[in-house]
Motif scaffolding. Sequence first.
Motif, short mmCIF file in Angstrom:
data_model
loop_
_atom_site.label_atom_id
_atom_site.label_comp_id
_atom_site.label_asym_id
_atom_site.label_seq_id
_atom_site.Cartn_x
_atom_site.Cartn_y
_atom_site.Cartn_z
N SER A 47 39.21 31.84 36.71
CA SER A 47 39.17 32.78 37.88
C SER A 47 40.25 33.13 38.60
N ALA A 48 40.28 34.22 39.27
CA ALA A 48 41.71 34.56 40.00
C ALA A 48 41.96 33.35 40.85
N GLU A 49 41.16 32.73 41.55
CA GLU A 49 41.59 31.64 42.49
C GLU A 49 42.00 30.62 41.64
N GLN A 50 41.48 30.06 40.43
CA GLN A 50 42.26 29.16 39.85
C GLN A 50 43.73 29.54 39.06
N GLU A 51 43.75 30.83 38.82
CA GLU A 51 45.23 31.53 38.50
C GLU A 51 46.16 31.27 39.80
N GLN A 52 45.65 32.00 40.73
CA GLN A 52 46.50 31.65 41.96
C GLN A 52 46.97 30.34 42.12
N ALA A 92 42.10 43.66 33.97
CA ALA A 92 40.60 43.71 33.95
C ALA A 92 40.07 42.67 32.96
N GLU A 93 40.55 42.46 31.65
CA GLU A 93 40.26 41.33 30.83
C GLU A 93 41.30 40.22 30.55
N TYR A 94 42.37 40.43 30.98
CA TYR A 94 43.45 39.44 30.72
C TYR A 94 44.77 39.33 31.71
N GLY A 115 43.88 36.83 47.26
CA GLY A 115 43.45 37.65 46.53
C GLY A 115 44.56 38.68 46.03
N CYS A 116 45.55 38.43 45.97
CA CYS A 116 46.67 39.31 45.11
C CYS A 116 46.28 39.53 43.64
N VAL A 117 46.56 40.47 43.07
CA VAL A 117 46.54 40.51 41.71
C VAL A 117 47.91 40.54 40.77
N HIS A 118 49.04 40.59 41.65
CA HIS A 118 50.12 40.55 40.90
C HIS A 118 51.25 39.95 41.82
N TYR A 133 46.92 36.26 28.10
CA TYR A 133 45.82 35.56 27.47
C TYR A 133 44.59 36.03 28.37
N LEU A 134 43.54 35.89 27.88
CA LEU A 134 42.10 36.32 28.34
C LEU A 134 41.88 35.37 29.45
#
Length: 433
Positions: free
Chosen positions: A48-53, A90-92, A71-74, A42-43
């Motif tokens: 934000s990254a914080e909301q997804e975490q 980057a986008e999704y 701060g992790c991205v995976h 999903y786009l």
Amino acid sequence: MNAPAVCSPLSDHPLRRELNDEAHARPFEPLATPARLSFVAYLHRNASAEQEQWLVGELCAWADVPPPQPGCVHFSTRLGALRFKWARHAEYSSMTVIADGGVAESFAVTALAELPADWLAQLPGNVLHAAHALLLSDDALPTGIEEISARYFGGNDLIGAGLGDGAGRAFTDFRIGPDGFSRYVVGNGTMGRRQAGRMLQRLFEIDSYRMLALLALPVAKSISPELADADRELAELTSAMSAARQDDEPLLLDRLTQLAARIESALSRTDFRFSAAHAYHEIVRRRVAELRETRVQGVQPFTEFVERRLSPAMDTCESVARRQRVLAARVARASSLLRTRVEITHERQNQQLLASMDRRAHLQLRLQETVEGLSVAAITYYTVGLVGYLGKGVKAVGVPVDAELLTAIAIPVVALTVAWGLRRFRRSLVAQA
């Protein structure tokens, strides 16, 4: 015997470990056969990254496992009998749910369905690609293509090929089902756990990046009429330039400037999308090549599907992007030509103005010389008059002086002296200027 010397610690580049770890980022999940997988991409425009975490942390709290580090991205973890993987790009963003073993013969029970329904309802939306996959033993797959299509894909035409130079088989119809998910069926012949994980991940990424690349197609279609209008207006302006009068040039230049601004605005709105589409298209090609396909009789392979269905759209986007840049260059050339004409006109006017000023300066000089002559005569007249009065006064006191002779002698002397003084004064002023 001497002991070996102890080397001092090396001084690392500040980014050495970060760059080295990048090679191990977002690793493939090893897969045992059989397995069920669900994948959602999903786009993340509205998250934000914080909301997804935080959202992933809520799922971890449900399963009572440690959440991802800030701060992790995976992130990947085990949720009881399930495995869960989340990655932010980057986008999704994407998440993969894996249920090992106990695979049914259909997609009736999916891995995603085993997650809490209230947690799934909190996902940010903007789903670009969603798919369910079955990883089966190749012996468990029907031998006939028609039977595979009827059992798993509702009788749709299939796209598929052998994977890993014949180590397995993969089939899909690249359609979105009534549940909003695409479907993949992979038959594992001789693939190991890691190779099976890589192949499934590549299949998911092919469709994800294909959809990301196609995001540029609506942009290309929407911008094409604007480019056509701009092209027509540019043709009108260039035709008008050849017959334009001097008074028309500023208006034409203003219209060209506005046209250039419109094209640059369109470029700024679309350049990123077209550049991203080109990059995503290259990723799709690489992922398809990494499948190392072997043809399955009667089935269109992934390479052929991508080339026939994606490449024309990418060619359209590339054509529109190229047309924008060519049009911008043409407008720039037309503006330069017209600006040159305006500058030449201005220079001609400036030359005429300078010539007029030169004539005026010459007239002023002649007038100044005339006035200077009159000044010499006037000063001489008054000075000689004073000398005459002086002679008469001296004669009145008894000095034998001829006042008329003295006045006559004083005229040339005073005139020459005044003329010499004025000329020297003028030269002094010129030297100071």
